[in-house]
Write a protein that holds these residues in place. Structure first.
Motif, PDB file in Angstrom:
ATOM      1  N   ARG A 205       0.817  -1.212   0.000  1.00  0.00           N
ATOM      2  CA  ARG A 205       0.000   0.000   0.000  1.00  0.00           C
ATOM      3  C   ARG A 205       0.855   1.270   0.000  1.00  0.00           C
ATOM      4  NH1 ARG A 205      -5.219   0.274   2.011  1.00  0.00           N
ATOM      5  NH2 ARG A 205      -4.874  -1.573   3.281  1.00  0.00           N
ATOM      6  N   GLY A 206       2.027   1.177   0.592  1.00  0.00           N
ATOM      7  CA  GLY A 206       2.917   2.336   0.659  1.00  0.00           C
ATOM      8  C   GLY A 206       3.365   2.861  -0.681  1.00  0.00           C
ATOM      9  N   ILE A 207       3.169   2.075  -1.746  1.00  0.00           N
ATOM     10  CA  ILE A 207       3.520   2.520  -3.095  1.00  0.00           C
ATOM     11  C   ILE A 207       2.667   3.718  -3.502  1.00  0.00           C
ATOM     12  CG2 ILE A 207       3.542   1.839  -5.532  1.00  0.00           C
ATOM     13  CD1 ILE A 207       5.746   0.563  -3.926  1.00  0.00           C
ATOM     14  N   GLY A 208       1.415   3.755  -3.046  1.00  0.00           N
ATOM     15  CA  GLY A 208       0.577   4.933  -3.234  1.00  0.00           C
ATOM     16  C   GLY A 208      -0.319   4.946  -4.451  1.00  0.00           C
ATOM     17  N   SER A 209       0.142   4.378  -5.585  1.00  0.00           N
ATOM     18  CA  SER A 209      -0.682   4.391  -6.796  1.00  0.00           C
ATOM     19  C   SER A 209      -0.160   3.368  -7.788  1.00  0.00           C
ATOM     20  CB  SER A 209      -0.664   5.782  -7.455  1.00  0.00           C
ATOM     21  OG  SER A 209       0.617   6.058  -8.002  1.00  0.00           O
ATOM     22  N   TYR A 257      13.433 -12.361  -0.597  1.00  0.00           N
ATOM     23  CA  TYR A 257      12.143 -11.675  -0.717  1.00  0.00           C
ATOM     24  C   TYR A 257      12.333 -10.238  -0.251  1.00  0.00           C
ATOM     25  CZ  TYR A 257       7.108 -10.826  -0.474  1.00  0.00           C
ATOM     26  OH  TYR A 257       5.835 -10.347  -0.675  1.00  0.00           O
ATOM     27  N   ILE A 258      12.023  -9.286  -1.132  1.00  0.00           N
ATOM     28  CA  ILE A 258      12.142  -7.874  -0.788  1.00  0.00           C
ATOM     29  C   ILE A 258      10.740  -7.278  -0.727  1.00  0.00           C
ATOM     30  CG2 ILE A 258      13.106  -5.635  -1.430  1.00  0.00           C
ATOM     31  CD1 ILE A 258      15.325  -7.066  -2.887  1.00  0.00           C
ATOM     32  N   ALA A 259      10.362  -6.788   0.441  1.00  0.00           N
ATOM     33  CA  ALA A 259       9.043  -6.196   0.659  1.00  0.00           C
ATOM     34  C   ALA A 259       9.182  -4.682   0.659  1.00  0.00           C
ATOM     35  CB  ALA A 259       8.460  -6.674   1.987  1.00  0.00           C
ATOM     36  N   VAL A 260       8.562  -4.032  -0.316  1.00  0.00           N
ATOM     37  CA  VAL A 260       8.669  -2.581  -0.482  1.00  0.00           C
ATOM     38  C   VAL A 260       7.337  -1.929  -0.134  1.00  0.00           C
ATOM     39  CG1 VAL A 260       9.222  -0.718  -2.085  1.00  0.00           C
ATOM     40  CG2 VAL A 260      10.338  -2.944  -2.342  1.00  0.00           C
ATOM     41  N   GLY A 261       7.312  -1.178   0.936  1.00  0.00           N
ATOM     42  CA  GLY A 261       6.090  -0.493   1.325  1.00  0.00           C
ATOM     43  C   GLY A 261       4.989  -1.419   1.796  1.00  0.00           C
ATOM     44  N   ILE A 262       5.367  -2.566   2.342  1.00  0.00           N
ATOM     45  CA  ILE A 262       4.405  -3.555   2.843  1.00  0.00           C
ATOM     46  C   ILE A 262       4.471  -3.568   4.364  1.00  0.00           C
ATOM     47  CG2 ILE A 262       3.864  -6.020   2.969  1.00  0.00           C
ATOM     48  CD1 ILE A 262       4.881  -6.298   0.129  1.00  0.00           C
ATOM     49  N   SER A 263       3.323  -3.372   5.014  1.00  0.00           N
ATOM     50  CA  SER A 263       3.317  -3.303   6.478  1.00  0.00           C
ATOM     51  C   SER A 263       3.557  -4.661   7.118  1.00  0.00           C
ATOM     52  CB  SER A 263       1.989  -2.724   6.966  1.00  0.00           C
ATOM     53  OG  SER A 263       0.918  -3.586   6.596  1.00  0.00           O
ATOM     54  N   GLY A 264       3.051  -5.728   6.473  1.00  0.00           N
ATOM     55  CA  GLY A 264       3.285  -7.067   7.005  1.00  0.00           C
ATOM     56  C   GLY A 264       2.089  -7.642   7.738  1.00  0.00           C
ATOM     57  N   THR A 277      15.729 -15.414   2.932  1.00  0.00           N
ATOM     58  CA  THR A 277      16.184 -14.100   3.386  1.00  0.00           C
ATOM     59  C   THR A 277      15.115 -13.076   3.037  1.00  0.00           C
ATOM     60  OG1 THR A 277      18.501 -14.677   2.994  1.00  0.00           O
ATOM     61  CG2 THR A 277      17.983 -12.339   3.229  1.00  0.00           C
ATOM     62  N   ILE A 278      14.731 -12.264   4.040  1.00  0.00           N
ATOM     63  CA  ILE A 278      13.679 -11.258   3.855  1.00  0.00           C
ATOM     64  C   ILE A 278      14.256  -9.868   4.109  1.00  0.00           C
ATOM     65  CG2 ILE A 278      11.433 -10.428   4.663  1.00  0.00           C
ATOM     66  CD1 ILE A 278      10.834 -13.327   5.541  1.00  0.00           C
ATOM     67  N   VAL A 279      14.045  -8.982   3.147  1.00  0.00           N
ATOM     68  CA  VAL A 279      14.478  -7.590   3.265  1.00  0.00           C
ATOM     69  C   VAL A 279      13.234  -6.710   3.219  1.00  0.00           C
ATOM     70  CG1 VAL A 279      15.816  -5.723   2.224  1.00  0.00           C
ATOM     71  CG2 VAL A 279      16.679  -8.072   2.149  1.00  0.00           C
ATOM     72  N   ALA A 280      13.097  -5.791   4.174  1.00  0.00           N
ATOM     73  CA  ALA A 280      11.926  -4.915   4.239  1.00  0.00           C
ATOM     74  C   ALA A 280      12.345  -3.459   4.123  1.00  0.00           C
ATOM     75  CB  ALA A 280      11.163  -5.139   5.540  1.00  0.00           C
ATOM     76  N   ILE A 281      11.574  -2.715   3.327  1.00  0.00           N
ATOM     77  CA  ILE A 281      11.768  -1.269   3.192  1.00  0.00           C
ATOM     78  C   ILE A 281      10.444  -0.618   3.564  1.00  0.00           C
ATOM     79  CG2 ILE A 281      12.332   0.632   1.638  1.00  0.00           C
ATOM     80  CD1 ILE A 281      13.784  -1.413  -0.150  1.00  0.00           C
ATOM     81  N   ASN A 282      10.439   0.156   4.657  1.00  0.00           N
ATOM     82  CA  ASN A 282       9.202   0.767   5.132  1.00  0.00           C
ATOM     83  C   ASN A 282       9.549   1.982   5.994  1.00  0.00           C
ATOM     84  OD1 ASN A 282       6.582   1.165   6.644  1.00  0.00           O
ATOM     85  ND2 ASN A 282       6.046  -0.662   5.458  1.00  0.00           N
ATOM     86  N   LYS A 283       8.761   3.028   5.874  1.00  0.00           N
ATOM     87  CA  LYS A 283       9.048   4.245   6.646  1.00  0.00           C
ATOM     88  C   LYS A 283       8.596   4.140   8.096  1.00  0.00           C
ATOM     89  CE  LYS A 283       4.817   6.720   5.280  1.00  0.00           C
ATOM     90  NZ  LYS A 283       4.296   7.924   4.577  1.00  0.00           N
ATOM     91  N   ASP A 284       7.748   3.146   8.392  1.00  0.00           N
ATOM     92  CA  ASP A 284       7.235   2.961   9.759  1.00  0.00           C
ATOM     93  C   ASP A 284       8.105   1.948  10.501  1.00  0.00           C
ATOM     94  OD1 ASP A 284       5.860   2.599  12.093  1.00  0.00           O
ATOM     95  OD2 ASP A 284       4.090   1.686  11.182  1.00  0.00           O
ATOM     96  N   PRO A 285       8.876   2.384  11.486  1.00  0.00           N
ATOM     97  CA  PRO A 285       9.757   1.452  12.212  1.00  0.00           C
ATOM     98  C   PRO A 285       8.998   0.404  13.015  1.00  0.00           C
ATOM     99  CG  PRO A 285       9.724   3.589  13.296  1.00  0.00           C
ATOM    100  CD  PRO A 285       8.996   3.756  11.991  1.00  0.00           C
ATOM    101  N   GLU A 286       7.691   0.632  13.229  1.00  0.00           N
ATOM    102  CA  GLU A 286       6.877  -0.312  13.993  1.00  0.00           C
ATOM    103  C   GLU A 286       6.127  -1.290  13.090  1.00  0.00           C
ATOM    104  OE1 GLU A 286       7.064  -0.387  17.259  1.00  0.00           O
ATOM    105  OE2 GLU A 286       8.445   1.307  17.168  1.00  0.00           O
ATOM    106  N   ALA A 287       6.346  -1.235  11.807  1.00  0.00           N
ATOM    107  CA  ALA A 287       5.637  -2.118  10.880  1.00  0.00           C
ATOM    108  C   ALA A 287       5.924  -3.582  11.215  1.00  0.00           C
ATOM    109  CB  ALA A 287       6.060  -1.828   9.441  1.00  0.00           C
ATOM    110  N   PHE A 302      10.546   5.660  -1.859  1.00  0.00           N
ATOM    111  CA  PHE A 302      10.811   6.348  -3.118  1.00  0.00           C
ATOM    112  C   PHE A 302      12.226   6.910  -3.167  1.00  0.00           C
ATOM    113  CE2 PHE A 302       6.173   6.605  -2.612  1.00  0.00           C
ATOM    114  CZ  PHE A 302       5.802   5.927  -3.759  1.00  0.00           C
ATOM    115  N   THR A 303      12.895   6.880  -2.036  1.00  0.00           N
ATOM    116  CA  THR A 303      14.322   7.231  -1.997  1.00  0.00           C
ATOM    117  C   THR A 303      15.179   5.987  -1.960  1.00  0.00           C
ATOM    118  OG1 THR A 303      13.855   9.294  -0.813  1.00  0.00           O
ATOM    119  CG2 THR A 303      16.110   8.458  -0.709  1.00  0.00           C
TER     120      THR A 303
END
Length: 317
Positions: A205-209, A257-264, A277-287, A302-303
């Protein structure tokens, strides 16, 4: 050494990687033998032999493509009766799991599905209850029938004689009740199939559109990866349901597995948490995804994602 039968999956005259993984897993239980049903066994023999198949049981006939799974289960049961194997291994696809269940019923054995690991004594590791519990199970009656998820075991070459043994099977009328009336070939892109890919990059969902989903696709293409998505993205109509990873979508067990903008959310985690191996990219540290992640990046996707794509491209170049 007892035989271990492996049901062969092939597409366009080529053995699927999941079958090669099964042949590798079979070597821990006994001597691998392949079962080719309704396909040209001679055309597949070289690939099967390179991954350890001592024998190839070839069941010819066009009925295996004209009817649903019942004829294939009967054919596999006939091979089991002829060879008396120590176990039967099948890849965990929806069709194959039904074949496995029908086979187990026919031969009076137990069946274990969606195994993510297999030990030498026949004990299977399974991720159950939406991935919240990991158990070890073992068939205690008859010939074990086990389905393994793709990427659960690494495919490792090992020379095998690949002797072709024709098997005559008469399919019963009862198995011909459900007829295939039409087959539609799914359009294939350049990316690997989601369920069998060794690397998967998914967006949430973090992708936005829908337009922003290109960030995920560019990263995936740099890695030669399949592209997945969370249920929220699919429900929003940004990508088709075939890309959904989760309990009601595709279950994957890739090496990366790379999760981009996925809360989990639990539903999503159930479909990917057996990844090596799981890699997560998310702006919410509590995700919640960070509870699973082996590596996590807290930041704006997006950065972070474009920077990662650029760096990977440099290293490839």
């Amino acid at each position: 050494m007892a035989e271990v039968l492996v049901l062969v999956d092939a597409v366009d005259g080529k053995v699927k990687k999941s079958t090669l993984e099964l042949l590798s897993a079979a070597r821990s239980l006994g001597e691998p033998s392949a079962v080719v049903i309704g396909a040209d066994a001679a055309a597949l023999a070289r690939a099967l032999g390179e991954y350890g198949a001592a024998r190839i049981y070839a069941v010819a006939g066009d009925e295996y493509g004209r009817y649903l799974v019942a004829p294939k289960a009967e054919a596999l049961a006939a091979v089991v009766e002829q060879s008396s194997p120590a176990a039967v291994l099948v890849s965990s696809t929806p069709e194959n799991k039904e074949v496995a269940a029908r086979l187990a019923f026919k031969i009076g054995s137990g069946v274990l599905t969606d195994a993510v690991g297999l030990s030498g004594d026949g004990t299977a590791t399974q991720s159950i209850f939406g991935g919240s519990v990991t158990v070890e199970s073992k068939v205690t009656r008859g010939v074990p029938v086990i389905t393994l998820r793709p990427n659960a075991v690494a495919a490792e070459p090992a020379a095998g004689a690949a002797e072709i043994i024709p098997v005559e099977v008469t399919v019963s009328d009862a198995a011909k009740v459900a007829t295939v009336s039409e087959s539609v070939v799914e359009a294939k892109g350049s990316r690997p199939q989601l369920s069998e890919a060794s690397v998967v990059v998914s967006g949430g969902r973090g992708i936005g559109s829908a337009e922003n989903f290109a960030v995920v696709e560019k990263l995936a293409d740099t890695l030669g990866a399949a592209v997945g998505a969370s249920r929220a993205v699919v429900d929003a109509g940004w990508v088709p349901h075939t890309m959904q990873v989760g309990q009601t979508g595709v279950t994957v067990s890739p090496q990366l597995y790379i999760a981009v903008g996925i809360s989990g959310a639990i539903q999503h985690r159930a479909g990917m948490q057996t990844a090596k191996t799981i890699v997560a990219i998310n702006k919410d540290p509590e995700a919640p995804i960070f509870e699973l992640a082996d590596f996590g990046v807290v930041g704006d996707l997006f950065t972070v994602a474009p920077q990662l794509t650029e760096e990977l491209a440099k290293r490839k170049g």
